[in-house]
Every structure is written in C-alpha cells, then in structure tokens.
Design a protein around this motif. Structure first.
Motif, PDB file in Angstrom:
ATOM      1  N   ASP A   1       4.293  -4.449   1.213  1.00 15.52           N
ATOM      2  CA  ASP A   1       5.198  -4.997   0.200  1.00 15.52           C
ATOM      3  C   ASP A   1       6.356  -5.763   0.806  1.00 15.52           C
ATOM      4  O   ASP A   1       6.736  -6.824   0.330  1.00 15.52           O
ATOM      5  CB  ASP A   1       5.808  -3.855  -0.619  1.00 15.52           C
ATOM      6  CG  ASP A   1       4.906  -3.460  -1.757  1.00 15.52           C
ATOM      7  OD1 ASP A   1       3.842  -4.098  -1.912  1.00 15.52           O
ATOM      8  OD2 ASP A   1       5.245  -2.508  -2.473  1.00 15.52           O
ATOM      9  N   ARG A   2       6.940  -5.186   1.842  1.00 16.94           N
ATOM     10  CA  ARG A   2       8.136  -5.785   2.420  1.00 16.94           C
ATOM     11  C   ARG A   2       7.839  -7.088   3.157  1.00 16.94           C
ATOM     12  O   ARG A   2       8.698  -7.945   3.274  1.00 16.94           O
ATOM     13  CB  ARG A   2       8.798  -4.809   3.393  1.00 16.94           C
ATOM     14  CG  ARG A   2       9.391  -3.618   2.690  1.00 16.94           C
ATOM     15  CD  ARG A   2      10.194  -2.778   3.650  1.00 16.94           C
ATOM     16  NE  ARG A   2      10.843  -1.698   2.929  1.00 16.94           N
ATOM     17  CZ  ARG A   2      11.732  -0.884   3.461  1.00 16.94           C
ATOM     18  NH1 ARG A   2      12.064  -1.034   4.728  1.00 16.94           N
ATOM     19  NH2 ARG A   2      12.291   0.064   2.754  1.00 16.94           N
TER      20      ARG A   2
ATOM     21  N   ARG B   1       5.249  -9.135   2.371  1.00 13.32           N
ATOM     22  CA  ARG B   1       4.559 -10.112   1.532  1.00 13.32           C
ATOM     23  C   ARG B   1       5.446 -11.302   1.189  1.00 13.32           C
ATOM     24  O   ARG B   1       4.964 -12.420   1.046  1.00 13.32           O
ATOM     25  CB  ARG B   1       4.032  -9.430   0.259  1.00 13.32           C
ATOM     26  CG  ARG B   1       2.834 -10.157  -0.324  1.00 13.32           C
ATOM     27  CD  ARG B   1       2.166  -9.364  -1.427  1.00 13.32           C
ATOM     28  NE  ARG B   1       1.309  -8.298  -0.928  1.00 13.32           N
ATOM     29  CZ  ARG B   1       1.470  -7.004  -1.195  1.00 13.32           C
ATOM     30  NH1 ARG B   1       2.450  -6.603  -1.959  1.00 13.32           N
ATOM     31  NH2 ARG B   1       0.633  -6.116  -0.693  1.00 13.32           N
TER      32      ARG B   1
ATOM     33  N   GLU C   1      11.129   0.870   7.414  1.00 18.14           N
ATOM     34  CA  GLU C   1       9.746   1.087   6.999  1.00 18.14           C
ATOM     35  C   GLU C   1       8.989  -0.236   7.049  1.00 18.14           C
ATOM     36  O   GLU C   1       9.424  -1.207   6.429  1.00 18.14           O
ATOM     37  CB  GLU C   1       9.681   1.601   5.560  1.00 18.14           C
ATOM     38  CG  GLU C   1      10.324   2.943   5.328  1.00 18.14           C
ATOM     39  CD  GLU C   1       9.675   4.027   6.135  1.00 18.14           C
ATOM     40  OE1 GLU C   1       8.433   4.032   6.253  1.00 18.14           O
ATOM     41  OE2 GLU C   1      10.414   4.858   6.679  1.00 18.14           O
TER      42      GLU C   1
ATOM     43  N   PRO D   1      10.842   8.401   4.011  1.00 17.59           N
ATOM     44  CA  PRO D   1       9.527   8.723   4.569  1.00 17.59           C
ATOM     45  C   PRO D   1       9.692   9.253   5.991  1.00 17.59           C
ATOM     46  O   PRO D   1      10.580   8.808   6.717  1.00 17.59           O
ATOM     47  CB  PRO D   1       8.801   7.380   4.578  1.00 17.59           C
ATOM     48  CG  PRO D   1       9.502   6.541   3.569  1.00 17.59           C
ATOM     49  CD  PRO D   1      10.939   6.986   3.619  1.00 17.59           C
TER      50      PRO D   1
ATOM     51  N   MET E   1       0.841  -1.202   0.000  1.00 15.81           N
ATOM     52  CA  MET E   1       0.000   0.000   0.000  1.00 15.81           C
ATOM     53  C   MET E   1       0.867   1.239   0.000  1.00 15.81           C
ATOM     54  O   MET E   1       2.039   1.206   0.321  1.00 15.81           O
ATOM     55  CB  MET E   1      -0.976  -0.010   1.170  1.00 15.81           C
ATOM     56  CG  MET E   1      -0.465   0.504   2.505  1.00 15.81           C
ATOM     57  SD  MET E   1      -1.043   2.178   2.900  1.00 15.81           S
ATOM     58  CE  MET E   1       0.422   2.742   3.722  1.00 15.81           C
ATOM     59  N   SER E   2       0.290   2.301  -0.378  1.00 13.93           N
ATOM     60  CA  SER E   2       1.040   3.524  -0.473  1.00 13.93           C
ATOM     61  C   SER E   2       0.404   4.544   0.444  1.00 13.93           C
ATOM     62  O   SER E   2      -0.803   4.589   0.625  1.00 13.93           O
ATOM     63  CB  SER E   2       0.972   4.007  -1.915  1.00 13.93           C
ATOM     64  OG  SER E   2       0.722   5.371  -1.964  1.00 13.93           O
ATOM     65  N   ARG E   3       1.244   5.361   1.031  1.00 10.90           N
ATOM     66  CA  ARG E   3       0.769   6.436   1.882  1.00 10.90           C
ATOM     67  C   ARG E   3      -0.044   7.430   1.059  1.00 10.90           C
ATOM     68  O   ARG E   3      -0.669   8.328   1.571  1.00 10.90           O
ATOM     69  CB  ARG E   3       1.964   7.165   2.494  1.00 10.90           C
ATOM     70  CG  ARG E   3       2.548   6.432   3.682  1.00 10.90           C
ATOM     71  CD  ARG E   3       1.753   6.731   4.948  1.00 10.90           C
ATOM     72  NE  ARG E   3       2.250   5.904   6.039  1.00 10.90           N
ATOM     73  CZ  ARG E   3       1.740   5.945   7.254  1.00 10.90           C
ATOM     74  NH1 ARG E   3       0.748   6.735   7.566  1.00 10.90           N
ATOM     75  NH2 ARG E   3       2.222   5.159   8.194  1.00 10.90           N
ATOM     76  N   ASN E   4       0.026   7.278  -0.247  1.00  8.27           N
ATOM     77  CA  ASN E   4      -0.670   8.225  -1.101  1.00  8.27           C
ATOM     78  C   ASN E   4      -2.077   7.777  -1.435  1.00  8.27           C
ATOM     79  O   ASN E   4      -2.786   8.438  -2.160  1.00  8.27           O
ATOM     80  CB  ASN E   4       0.126   8.441  -2.382  1.00  8.27           C
ATOM     81  CG  ASN E   4       1.446   9.117  -2.073  1.00  8.27           C
ATOM     82  OD1 ASN E   4       1.453  10.264  -1.638  1.00  8.27           O
ATOM     83  ND2 ASN E   4       2.534   8.390  -2.220  1.00  8.27           N
TER      84      ASN E   4
END
Lengths: 344, 344
Positions: free
Chosen positions: A287-288, A290, A283, A78, A1-4
């Motif tokens: 993703d990391r 998975r 962070e 980040p 997921m993205s913070r965006n």
C-alpha cells in the motif's frame, strides 16, 4: 497486502502459530519488580503479532499486581522480531517489556521476556534422523525453542551424532540460534544442519545461505520433517530480478526500524544511480509503495519482507544483492540470500 | 483495508484527486535557499498520498539545483494531513519540507509548501447560489483552494451576499479554512455555509458540526453542487454505537502521530473502565487491530479514520463521544461529530 492473508511470510505458518492454546510464562514478577525499583508510573508492553491477543489478559494480571496509579499500555505497532522495537512506546514508558523474542542488543530500557514454547521436540527430532546423512550434524533453532537446546543436543549425542553448534554473531543472543535474517549459527563444519522449529520461514533462508549443506527441518509445531528445497524460492527471486532489469526508476527503501537500518547500503545505491530515489519508512507494505511512481524497488530493510511478501508488491522488490545483479554490476549466479549482521 | 480501495475517506474522492494533471508550484527556490543557509547535507520531502507520485520528479529538480553532496529523500510514511508529520525524517534531515498542507503549527524545522489548486472556483460557486437561502452566507474552504479565498468572497459580495468568515482556532492557519477534524471557521452568524472544495470528506463533518445550518457544497474539482445530508452518515454512526453497546473489552487507541494525540482523553477512559485497554500506535488500520482480542474500540486519534474507515474494522470503532453513549454515560441524542482543537 495484509499479514492476515496468510502469506508464506505469515507468522501463523511458523512456530508462532500457537496451535496449542498453551500457557506461557510472562515473567510478571520480573516486571513488577522493575516497576517497584524504578517507581514506574507507565508500563509499555510489546507483543509479536501472534501473541497480541494475549495482551489484554497479561494487562489484567499486571494491573492486579501493580499499584493503582500505574498505567499499563500495549503497543499496537506491527512486530515481527527483536529488530522491531516500538521505540516510541519505549521512550515514553518507565518500564518497557518486549515479549517473544530474545534481545538483539541488551539494554537497561528493555525487559525481554522470551516466551519459550512448551512443545515437545524430541519425537520429531527422532523422526528427522532418517534424513541426516552421516554422523556429523549442525544444530540450530529459533528463540522459542531455545530452552530445549541442550535437550536436543544430548538426544543427538545419545544417538551417536557429533553435534556442531556455534553462536553466530552479535545479532544473536544464544548459541545455535537463528533469525529470519541471520543464519551465522549454521556456519559449522558439518554437511548436515538440523533446524528445529516451525514453518518454512527460517529454513529457506538457512538453505539459501548454506546451499552446500543438507538442511533437515524438524518442525515440532506441525509435527513434520522436510528437507529444505530452495528451487521454487530461487525461481521466484530470479523472476523478480529479471522483471526489474528494464527498470529505469528505482525506489531505494531505507527502513527506519531500529534493527533494520542499513544506511550506507541505501546511500551508496542512490549515489551511484541517478535514477534511484531514497524512500524512508518503518513498515514496508505494498500500500505504501503503490503511490510512488517507480519501476522497481530495492529494500535495504528486512529481507523477509522482500522475499516473502515480494509477489504482493505492484513492482519488483529486490534485496540489495539482487539489485546489483539487475543493474548489471554482478553476474546472475551471484544471487544469494540477504542476511543482516550486527545490531544497532 | 487499503487507502487504495477507494473508500469514502479516500483522498481521491476529494480535492486531492488531481483529475487535471496540472503543474504545481513546489517553491523549489525556498528549499534551495534553506539548504544554502543551513549548509544542509540532508533534505527530507514529505508528500500527501495523492501527490507522492510527483516525488521523484521534484527530487530530480532539486538534485539539479542543489550541490552534489546533498542527499534528498522522500518519506514513505502515509500522510493525510498537517497533523501527520514524519517526525523521524524531520529529526534526521537538515531541511524538511512538508508539501500540500498548511502549517498546523509553525516551526523553524519545517518548510510548508501549500500546493494550491489551479482549478477555477467561480463557475461552480455561481451554480451553487441557487441552494443558498437568503443573503447571509458563511464561506469556508480547504487549504488547496485558500489562494482563491478573496476571489470567492468578492464574487459572493458582488452578487449581493453578506459574507461571514472567521479564523477557527489555533489548529487552522487561515481565515475560512477547515480541516477534516476542525470546522470552527464555520461558527459564523449565518444560516448558510458555502463550502468550496472537493469531495464529501469535509462537508459531512461540517454539516454534522453545524446541523442547524444549510451546508452547500460547491465542488470545483468534480464540478457539482450538493447540499450536505448527514442522514446516511448518522445512521452508520448510530449503528456502530449500538453494536458496541454489548462490548465488554474495549481497546482504547492513543494515536502517536504528533498532531493526533489526545492523551488525557485516552487515559481517562482507561481509568474509569476496568475493561478498557490502552493501545498506542501511529497508523490506525484494521490489520493492526485484528490481532487484539477486543469487542470494540475507541479511537482518540483522527476522527476521519473512525468515521470513514469505520466499517472496515472487524469490531465497532467509536469516537470518544460515541463511546460515552455506548457505555451509558451520555444519552443517544448526544451524538455529535468528533473534532480536534489546538495543535501540539
């Protein structure tokens, strides 16, 4: 997921959202002075996510004020809090400036520039009085509204309230300040707590941490008053705990960020559970994780990652307290908000 | 973007894809011996992305072999190459093991475990001979097939080819080895280069770096033979350069990963262009750059991020050489593949 992607944990849902394209005081003179004093050749700037886009302009202004041979650089890591120092950049620059947060721990290496919001707070506090029961009220706010704390207090007093405030603990710089992971400033002797600040980010933790109190949220950024309701949040957390109850293999995350390490907690879990595996990272992202073949995760780092981003991870992600419930060491009703105390 | 979205740069398109769920030799005895010798209490393991899911099993096996008071932990940082050491974990463990890559630089601190592929290479090499013109051929491969290099060479010689090989430069451990960022081993005196390995990841760079050669790809993992074609790739790169030509504000990325820093290059760009801004970071991802208000980026870190992930960034992302073209310092036909030389 993205913070965006605008999750609940997204800073744009909070006071950091900068709806008003206002000017901030970057305190450039302080920076220039430090460069001069230290005869610095390298200056590092770190901005929180919501302010990164201001970085180039601040760099321009500094370049104009500084000698030609000084290199200014910005951290691209980040950054979501004072716990989140770019120690790489800090160690490799002569002057290192952290914008937008108050110091978690004072250090000669770091110039903290707070960037106070210029949003008016009294109109929305006025509106919030309807939700306050009785005349005793605790008052808390976040770093960016700290400059108006006395103004808030005086206003409440002028309306006949007895205002209770305190400085939480070492992790906090100011009286009345709360962090996303620390609500000790709300440990006051009053049934109401008035939280002045943007978004749902902080007041949810506040209400979880103080379930017996009436937590009123006066949000001067989005101009709304609400009363904190933890029900939806609690359901989500119980859901995660239940889904993790069948887990065999646990990934235990030790966060390497300077202000987020809880080594003893991580080590203890791994020592007591032979199906638990230590994973170190800065962070903590879906993703990391998975690629790791785990059934569930315990995050000993930032609790807001666990709770706000939790649903985006492919496997249940729990706080250390929730883990104790999931493996049967504690009863279900022991569920509480995960908070951080102390610095580093 | 996520490495899990199966972009061209995704390791699962390469020899790391582990189609066959084979056993690897993790060389646990070497690790146990080092723990014993150093009386180590903390062991750190770092796996590349495609092998992270093997981490818990390797941890289990190690725990069984090691004294009870030894803590084993895995790096959760992304890892795509030998340039990508988790220096945080390395510094905080007594024994640090990096799996799946050959050393970029030997160090007493690091145990490198190469993890050679057990895929047969000769059948696909046999098939590839049709594409080789004449009897002179250069031979290159990647770290995971390095254990069969002599077998490959002998096979080619038995078919009457003169096989040219060399050890590229300091960045490479073995004769005939190529990296995603270094094809110096293909600087040989032959018109053909036979690349034995998975995916399109490496041979594209190889063909770009050696446009005058016939680059034949024998992929033993996906069992296909192809001839490298850089046309699509070149079009994409020229597209990025053209889109960046109007850029005013440039973000210049200095990658803080130990094997990816090119400080002089980054500093030079910023010194010569007053509209260029230095940004330091370890992982270079679209998310991290989105918050910076730039028109284009130059990445002095890993060229594969620039070229393979390039289209996923919100603004054009160029290599340093491409930047020179975009700002008019070099002609359009100077476009070439960005390679890394030396270690750290």
């Amino acid at each position: 997921m993205s913070r965006n992607e605008f999750s609940e944990g997204d800073l744009r849902n909070t006071g950091m959202s900068l709806k008003h394209d206002r000017e901030w005081d970057y305190e450039l003179e302080r920076i220039v002075e430090a460069v001069d004093e230290r005869d610095a050749k390298k200056v590092g700037l770190q901005f929180p996510e919501g302010l990164k886009r201001r970085g180039p302009k601040v760099t321009d202004d500094l370049r104009e004020l500084l000698p030609e041979d000084v290199t200014v650089m910005m951290s691209g890591q980040p950054c979501y809090g004072a716990c989140d120092l770019d120690t790489y950049l800090m160690r490799r620059t002569d002057v290192f400036v952290h914008f937008g947060h108050s110091p978690m721990k004072e250090s000669e290496k770091i110039i903290y520039v707070p960037l106070f919001s210029n949003v008016e707070v009294l109109p929305i506090i006025e509106e919030s009085l309807e939700e306050i029961e009785g005349d005793q009220v605790g008052l808390v706010t976040t770093a960016q509204h700290m400059n108006r704390f006395e103004e808030m207090r005086e206003f409440l007093e002028s309306r006949g309230y007895e205002v209770h405030t305190r400085k939480g603990d070492d992790r906090l710089t100011h009286e009345g300040q709360v962090l996303g992971c620390n609500y000790a400033s709300a440990d006051i002797d009053a049934d109401n707590v008035l939280y002045v600040g943007g978004g749902k980010f902080h007041p949810l933790g506040l209400a979880m941490e103080h379930p017996e109190k009436n937590v009123v949220i006066a949000d001067p950024v989005n101009n709304v008053v609400t009363v904190a309701d933890t029900e939806k949040f609690m359901k989500q957390r119980y859901g995660a705990v239940h889904r993790a109850m069948d887990a065999e293999k646990w990934g235990v995350i030790f966060c390497t960020k300077i202000g987020q390490g809880r080594w003893d907690q991580a080590e203890e879990i791994v020592e007591e559970n032979e199906n638990a595996y230590l994973i170190t990272m800065d962070e903590v992202t879906p993703d990391r994780l998975r690629n790791f073949d785990m059934d569930a995760f315990v995050n000993t780092g930032c609790p807001r990652i666990t709770t706000d981003d939790g649903p985006q991870f492919h496997k249940p992600m729990l706080t250390p307290g929730e883990y104790e419930i999931a493996v049967g060491n504690k009863p279900l009703d022991a569920l509480e908000f995960d908070t951080f105390h102390g610095t580093w």
